[in-house]
Design a protein around this motif. Structure first.
Motif, short mmCIF file in Angstrom:
data_model
loop_
_atom_site.label_atom_id
_atom_site.label_comp_id
_atom_site.label_asym_id
_atom_site.label_seq_id
_atom_site.Cartn_x
_atom_site.Cartn_y
_atom_site.Cartn_z
N ASP A 108 -50.19 -75.48 21.94
CA ASP A 108 -49.16 -74.46 22.14
C ASP A 108 -49.51 -73.19 21.37
N LYS A 110 -52.51 -72.23 20.45
CA LYS A 110 -53.68 -71.60 21.07
C LYS A 110 -53.30 -70.87 22.37
N VAL A 111 -52.36 -71.41 23.11
CA VAL A 111 -51.89 -70.70 24.30
C VAL A 111 -51.28 -69.36 23.89
N ARG A 112 -50.43 -69.38 22.87
CA ARG A 112 -49.83 -68.12 22.40
C ARG A 112 -50.90 -67.16 21.89
N GLU A 115 -52.87 -65.78 24.90
CA GLU A 115 -52.02 -64.84 25.66
C GLU A 115 -52.01 -63.49 24.94
#
Length: 153
Positions: A108, A110-112, A115
């Motif tokens: 989560d 790393k996704v943020r 992005e």
């Protein structure tokens, strides 16, 4: 009503090869055979196969499952031993869940992070602490990449 190995494969999602392998490995001594020597499965057999699938999916080795099956075939004299097996497997699954939750939190983060990097146009503009999953992601505006320059516009 008895089921053929093909019907059991369809009902369980296991291949006929896997079912035959489990049988050869001693995981299904409870399965009967008809006069022609073909396996005949009952609804109770399907329930037990579902349990075998559960134990395997939660990381139990086939040799351990075989020991459990052997104990089950011995009946009520092994109830406490089987209970302990389930308690131990439950603890193992709980540890897997806890580890998976840590991995999910990192993903989560790393996704943020990515992005934000996509928004900034580069990774160098983004900072944060992935060891603290809820840590804020910071974008250094001075390092942002002008997308018009990058795309040649």
């Amino acid at each position: 009503m008895p089921y053929s190995i093909g019907q059991v494969a369809e009902k369980t999602g296991l291949s006929t090869y896997t079912l035959r392998y489990y049988d050869r490995e001693g995981l299904m001594p409870f399965v009967g055979r008809n006069a022609a020597g073909r396996r005949e499965f009952t609804d109770d057999n399907l329930d037990f196969i579902d349990l075998i699938t559960c134990l395997k999916a939660t990381g139990m080795q086939l040799s351990e499952i075989r020991k459990f099956v052997d104990l089950a075939m011995q009946g009520d004299a092994t109830l406490e031993t089987r209970l302990n097996i389930f308690k131990q497997q439950r603890q193992a699954v709980q540890k897997q869940i806890e580890q998976s939750q840590k991995y999910l939190a990192k993903l989560d983060y790393k996704v943020r992070f990515f992005e934000a990097a996509c928004d900034a146009g580069c990774e160098a503009a983004v900072s944060g602490d992935c060891d603290i999953p809820d840590a804020p992601i910071v974008i250094d505006d001075s390092l942002r990449v002008n997308r018009a320059k990058v795309s040649g516009r």
